[in-house]
Write a protein that holds these residues in place. Structure first.
Motif, PDB file in Angstrom:
ATOM      1  N   PRO A  35       0.824  -1.213   0.000  1.00 48.93           N
ATOM      2  CA  PRO A  35       0.000   0.000   0.000  1.00 48.93           C
ATOM      3  C   PRO A  35       0.862   1.269   0.000  1.00 48.93           C
ATOM      4  CG  PRO A  35      -0.119  -1.112   2.109  1.00 48.93           C
ATOM      5  CD  PRO A  35       0.666  -1.986   1.215  1.00 48.93           C
ATOM      6  N   LYS A  36       0.377   2.314  -0.646  1.00 50.70           N
ATOM      7  CA  LYS A  36       1.122   3.568  -0.749  1.00 50.70           C
ATOM      8  C   LYS A  36       1.426   4.170   0.611  1.00 50.70           C
ATOM      9  CE  LYS A  36      -0.434   5.019  -5.298  1.00 50.70           C
ATOM     10  NZ  LYS A  36      -1.153   6.037  -6.053  1.00 50.70           N
ATOM     11  N   SER A  37       0.518   4.010   1.562  1.00 46.30           N
ATOM     12  CA  SER A  37       0.709   4.619   2.882  1.00 46.30           C
ATOM     13  C   SER A  37       1.919   4.048   3.626  1.00 46.30           C
ATOM     14  CB  SER A  37      -0.547   4.446   3.732  1.00 46.30           C
ATOM     15  OG  SER A  37      -0.800   3.077   3.962  1.00 46.30           O
ATOM     16  N   LEU A  38       2.332   2.835   3.298  1.00 44.42           N
ATOM     17  CA  LEU A  38       3.458   2.212   3.988  1.00 44.42           C
ATOM     18  C   LEU A  38       4.793   2.418   3.280  1.00 44.42           C
ATOM     19  CD1 LEU A  38       1.942  -1.272   4.951  1.00 44.42           C
ATOM     20  CD2 LEU A  38       1.915   0.828   6.268  1.00 44.42           C
ATOM     21  N   ARG A  39       4.776   2.887   2.046  1.00 48.84           N
ATOM     22  CA  ARG A  39       6.003   2.981   1.258  1.00 48.84           C
ATOM     23  C   ARG A  39       6.947   4.056   1.780  1.00 48.84           C
ATOM     24  NH1 ARG A  39       2.997   2.688  -4.561  1.00 48.84           N
ATOM     25  NH2 ARG A  39       1.951   0.709  -4.142  1.00 48.84           N
ATOM     26  N   GLY A  40       8.226   3.795   1.568  1.00 50.87           N
ATOM     27  CA  GLY A  40       9.259   4.733   1.979  1.00 50.87           C
ATOM     28  C   GLY A  40      10.327   4.023   2.794  1.00 50.87           C
ATOM     29  N   THR A  41      11.264   4.795   3.319  1.00 50.83           N
ATOM     30  CA  THR A  41      12.311   4.251   4.179  1.00 50.83           C
ATOM     31  C   THR A  41      12.009   4.668   5.608  1.00 50.83           C
ATOM     32  OG1 THR A  41      13.897   4.429   2.365  1.00 50.83           O
ATOM     33  CG2 THR A  41      14.797   4.130   4.573  1.00 50.83           C
ATOM     34  N   TRP A  42      11.991   3.695   6.512  1.00 52.36           N
ATOM     35  CA  TRP A  42      11.608   3.900   7.900  1.00 52.36           C
ATOM     36  C   TRP A  42      12.753   3.471   8.816  1.00 52.36           C
ATOM     37  CZ3 TRP A  42       6.802   6.056   8.531  1.00 52.36           C
ATOM     38  CH2 TRP A  42       5.925   5.974   7.455  1.00 52.36           C
ATOM     39  N   TYR A  43      12.950   4.210   9.910  1.00 57.93           N
ATOM     40  CA  TYR A  43      14.056   3.947  10.830  1.00 57.93           C
ATOM     41  C   TYR A  43      13.558   3.803  12.262  1.00 57.93           C
ATOM     42  CZ  TYR A  43      16.547   6.033   6.893  1.00 57.93           C
ATOM     43  OH  TYR A  43      17.017   6.334   5.646  1.00 57.93           O
ATOM     44  N   LYS A  44      14.225   2.907  13.005  1.00 57.06           N
ATOM     45  CA  LYS A  44      13.972   2.743  14.440  1.00 57.06           C
ATOM     46  C   LYS A  44      15.322   2.694  15.140  1.00 57.06           C
ATOM     47  CE  LYS A  44      13.001  -1.187  16.741  1.00 57.06           C
ATOM     48  NZ  LYS A  44      13.844  -1.112  17.899  1.00 57.06           N
ATOM     49  N   THR A 129      10.180   5.716  12.055  1.00 56.69           N
ATOM     50  CA  THR A 129       9.926   7.060  11.543  1.00 56.69           C
ATOM     51  C   THR A 129      10.669   7.266  10.224  1.00 56.69           C
ATOM     52  OG1 THR A 129      11.775   7.953  12.803  1.00 56.69           O
ATOM     53  CG2 THR A 129       9.607   8.004  13.854  1.00 56.69           C
ATOM     54  N   HIS A 130      10.286   8.302   9.483  1.00 56.27           N
ATOM     55  CA  HIS A 130      10.964   8.617   8.223  1.00 56.27           C
ATOM     56  C   HIS A 130      12.340   9.248   8.456  1.00 56.27           C
ATOM     57  CE1 HIS A 130       8.287   7.497   5.013  1.00 56.27           C
ATOM     58  NE2 HIS A 130       7.270   8.124   5.552  1.00 56.27           N
ATOM     59  N   HIS A 131      12.563   9.792   9.637  1.00 55.29           N
ATOM     60  CA  HIS A 131      13.840  10.437   9.941  1.00 55.29           C
ATOM     61  C   HIS A 131      14.539   9.685  11.059  1.00 55.29           C
ATOM     62  CE1 HIS A 131      12.774  13.797   7.371  1.00 55.29           C
ATOM     63  NE2 HIS A 131      11.583  13.804   7.952  1.00 55.29           N
ATOM     64  N   LYS A 132      15.835   9.800  11.112  1.00 54.68           N
ATOM     65  CA  LYS A 132      16.611   9.128  12.154  1.00 54.68           C
ATOM     66  C   LYS A 132      16.608   9.982  13.421  1.00 54.68           C
ATOM     67  CE  LYS A 132      19.711   6.582   9.119  1.00 54.68           C
ATOM     68  NZ  LYS A 132      21.098   6.324   8.735  1.00 54.68           N
ATOM     69  N   TYR A 133      15.923   9.493  14.437  1.00 57.11           N
ATOM     70  CA  TYR A 133      15.901  10.138  15.747  1.00 57.11           C
ATOM     71  C   TYR A 133      16.659   9.236  16.714  1.00 57.11           C
ATOM     72  CZ  TYR A 133      12.080  12.924  13.798  1.00 57.11           C
ATOM     73  OH  TYR A 133      11.326  13.752  13.012  1.00 57.11           O
ATOM     74  N   ASN A 134      17.491   9.810  17.561  1.00 52.27           N
ATOM     75  CA  ASN A 134      18.278   9.022  18.502  1.00 52.27           C
ATOM     76  C   ASN A 134      17.475   8.683  19.747  1.00 52.27           C
ATOM     77  OD1 ASN A 134      20.581   8.836  16.933  1.00 52.27           O
ATOM     78  ND2 ASN A 134      21.348  10.797  17.647  1.00 52.27           N
ATOM     79  N   GLN A 135      16.262   8.226  19.538  1.00 54.49           N
ATOM     80  CA  GLN A 135      15.395   7.783  20.612  1.00 54.49           C
ATOM     81  C   GLN A 135      14.441   6.737  20.057  1.00 54.49           C
ATOM     82  OE1 GLN A 135      13.342  10.905  22.699  1.00 54.49           O
ATOM     83  NE2 GLN A 135      12.048   9.477  23.811  1.00 54.49           N
TER      84      GLN A 135
END
Length: 143
Positions: A35-44, A129-135
């Motif tokens: 699905p389009k809503s899930l596409r992209g690069t995600w970080y944890k 998240t789409h951005h790398k957060y150090n948490q």
């Protein structure tokens, strides 16, 4: 005459209820398109400056270096199922079940941001998240 009108009115009510309940069906669909809503690069964030990464494209999913796609065979063959608002990748294959995913707004760094929530296990939700957060924003419901 009143008896016929009462019978017709009852018949219309019964048919109306039957028609309304037949349109509501809960079933899982299956495909190889994400699905389009899930596409992209995600970080944890996993600690010590390291991140777990999920990359979802139209017909593939890459999770920490392992690629799943329809053209692969065996455990790496991609299968997408939907149940309610959750999407499952490779459900039914115990060795390659990637869990259930959905997007939702989560409070991150003081504002609500779109995030990917992965459920894999009892009561543990991993937040990407789409951005790398150090948490790490993951959470548990059951302890």
């Amino acid at each position: 005459m009143k008896k016929i009108q009462l019978i017709l009115a009852t018949l219309l009510v019964v048919l109306g209820i039957e028609g309304a309940t037949n349109n509501i069906q809960a079933h899982a669909s299956s495909s190889t398109t994400t699905p389009k809503s899930l596409r992209g690069t995600w970080y944890k964030y996993t600690g010590d400056g390291k991140f777990s990464t999920i990359r979802i494209t139209t017909h593939s999913l890459t999770y920490n270096g392992s690629v799943y796609s329809p053209s692969k065979s065996g455990a790496h063959k991609l299968k997408v199922s939907k149940w309610g608002s959750w999407y499952s990748f490779n459900k039914g294959s115990s060795s390659s079940n990637l869990g259930q995913f959905k997007t939702e707004k989560r409070l991150i760094k003081g504002s609500y941001k779109k995030s990917l929530v992965r459920y894999h296990g009892i009561g543990t939700y991993y937040v990407f998240t789409h951005h790398k957060y150090n948490q790490d924003y993951s959470f548990k419901i059951l302890d």
